[in-house]
Design a protein around this motif. Structure first.
Motif, PDB file in Angstrom:
ATOM      1  N   SER A  66      25.675  11.941  82.816  1.00 37.76           N
ATOM      2  CA  SER A  66      26.834  12.102  81.949  1.00 37.76           C
ATOM      3  C   SER A  66      26.430  12.630  80.581  1.00 37.76           C
ATOM      4  N   VAL A  67      25.328  12.109  80.039  1.00 38.08           N
ATOM      5  CA  VAL A  67      24.858  12.560  78.725  1.00 38.08           C
ATOM      6  C   VAL A  67      24.429  14.020  78.777  1.00 38.08           C
ATOM      7  N   CYS A  71      26.202  16.944  76.704  1.00 44.73           N
ATOM      8  CA  CYS A  71      25.465  17.750  75.728  1.00 44.73           C
ATOM      9  C   CYS A  71      25.600  19.238  76.033  1.00 44.73           C
ATOM     10  N   PHE A 200      32.134  13.339  78.037  1.00 42.88           N
ATOM     11  CA  PHE A 200      31.487  12.093  78.410  1.00 42.88           C
ATOM     12  C   PHE A 200      32.477  11.090  79.000  1.00 42.88           C
ATOM     13  N   SER A 244      29.120   5.482  70.543  1.00 33.85           N
ATOM     14  CA  SER A 244      30.166   6.431  70.171  1.00 33.85           C
ATOM     15  C   SER A 244      30.666   6.181  68.754  1.00 33.85           C
TER      16      SER A 244
END
Length: 261
Positions: A66-67, A71, A200, A244
Motif C-alpha cells: 500500500s505504501v 508513493c 493509501f 497520517s
C-alpha cells in the motif's frame, strides 16, 4: 453581552462535532492496547496485539504494498497534476472550460461505479487485474485532487511576477523553477498529501483491481473483518492514523498552510 450565549452554544456545538469525529478513533486506539480480544472491561494494558501484528507477514506485506503504490501514485499524480494546472492557468485553448468541468466528475462519482467501470475497461484493453491496473486507477482518482488544489493556489498568483522575470532575461524554465513553482509549492504539497491519502485509503478500486492474494492494506483489513475481527486490526489502524496525522501536522507546520502570523 447578548453574544455570550451564542458563543457558548457555538463552542459546545464545535466540541460535540469533534467528539463525534474523533471518539471512534480514540476508542479504537485504546482497544488496541487492551489485553482482552473481546474488549472486556476493566481495561488491562497490553502491547501483545502490536507484537502479533509485527509478526503477521500478511499484514506487513499488504502495508508495504500500500505504501509503495501510494508513493508511486503521489509522484505520478503530483507531476501530472501540477503540469496540467500550470497549463490550464497559462494558456487558453478550445475546450478548456469543458476540460476543467470534466475534472470534477471523478471526485463526485461513487467509487463503486468507478471501480466497476475501470475493471471492465482494463479487461477490455488487455491489462486485467494486478498492480499496474491498481496504480493507474489510483492515479486517475488522485489526479483531480492535485489539479484542483494546485489550481486554487495558482488563482492567487500574480502573473506580473513572471513578466518581470522575463523582462530581466529569464527563460521559460527559469521563470517556472524560480518564480512559479516556489509560489505554488504549498499547493503542490497539499495536492501530494491528498494524492497519498486517496491512494493509501482507497478500498473500492483496489478491491476490484487487485489480484487474489496480493491485496492492499484496506482490502486486507476488510477481508480480515469478514473472517473474524481481531485487535491486530486495531493496532495497524492506530499506527496508520498516527502516521497520517503526524505527516499532516508536519506539512502544515513547515509549508505554512493558511499563511503565517
Amino acid at each position: 453581552m447578548t453574544r455570550s450565549p451564542l458563543v457558548l452554544i457555538g463552542k459546545i456545538w464545535l466540541a460535540l462535532i469533534l467528539v463525534f469525529l474523533y471518539a471512534p478513533i480514540l476508542v479504537m486506539a485504546a482497544m488496541s492496547f487492551n489485553a482482552s480480544p473481546f474488549y472486556q472491561l476493566p481495561f488491562q494494558f497490553s502491547t501483545d496485539w502490536y507484537a502479533k501484528m509485527a509478526g503477521n507477514q500478511q499484514i506487513i506485506a499488504a502495508a508495504i504494498r500500500s505504501v509503495l503504490i501510494a508513493c508511486a501514485t503521489t509522484a505520478i499524480a503530483t507531476v501530472l497534476g501540477t503540469a496540467a494546472s500550470v497549463a490550464l492557468f497559462r494558456y487558453d485553448f478550445p475546450g478548456k472550460r469543458i476540460l476543467q468541468v470534466l475534472l470534477f466528475p471523478p471526485i463526485a462519482i461513487p467509487w463503486l461505479i468507478t471501480g466497476t467501470a475501470m475493471l471492465v475497461f482494463f479487461f477490455a484493453i488487455g491489462i486485467g487485474r494486478g498492480t499496474p491496473a491498481v496504480l493507474i486507477g489510483h492515479v486517475a482518482l488522485a489526479l483531480p485532487y492535485v489539479i484542483v488544489t494546485v489550481s486554487a493556489r495558482l488563482s492567487s498568483f500574480d502573473v506580473t511576477l513572471e513578466e518581470a522575470a522575463r523582462s530581466m532575461g529569464a527563460n521559460a524554465w527559469t521563470v517556472l523553477s524560480r518564480v512559479t513553482l516556489p509560489w505554488i509549492a504549498p499547493g503542490i504539497v497539499a495536492g501530494a498529501l491528498f494524492a497519498f491519502a486517496v491512494s493509501f485509503d482507497q478500498f473500492v478500486v483496489s478491491y476490484f483491481l487487485s489480484e487474489p492474494g496480493d491485496s492492499t492494506l484496506p482490502v486486507l483489513i476488510y477481508t480480515a473483518i469478514r473472517k473474524g475481527f481481531t485487535p491486530e486490526i486495531n493496532a495497524i489502524s492506530t499506527i496508520i492514523v498516527t502516521v497520517s496525522m503526524a505527516v499532516m501536522f508536519l506539512a502544515a507546520r513547515f509549508s505554512k498552510f493558511g499563511g503565517s502570523r
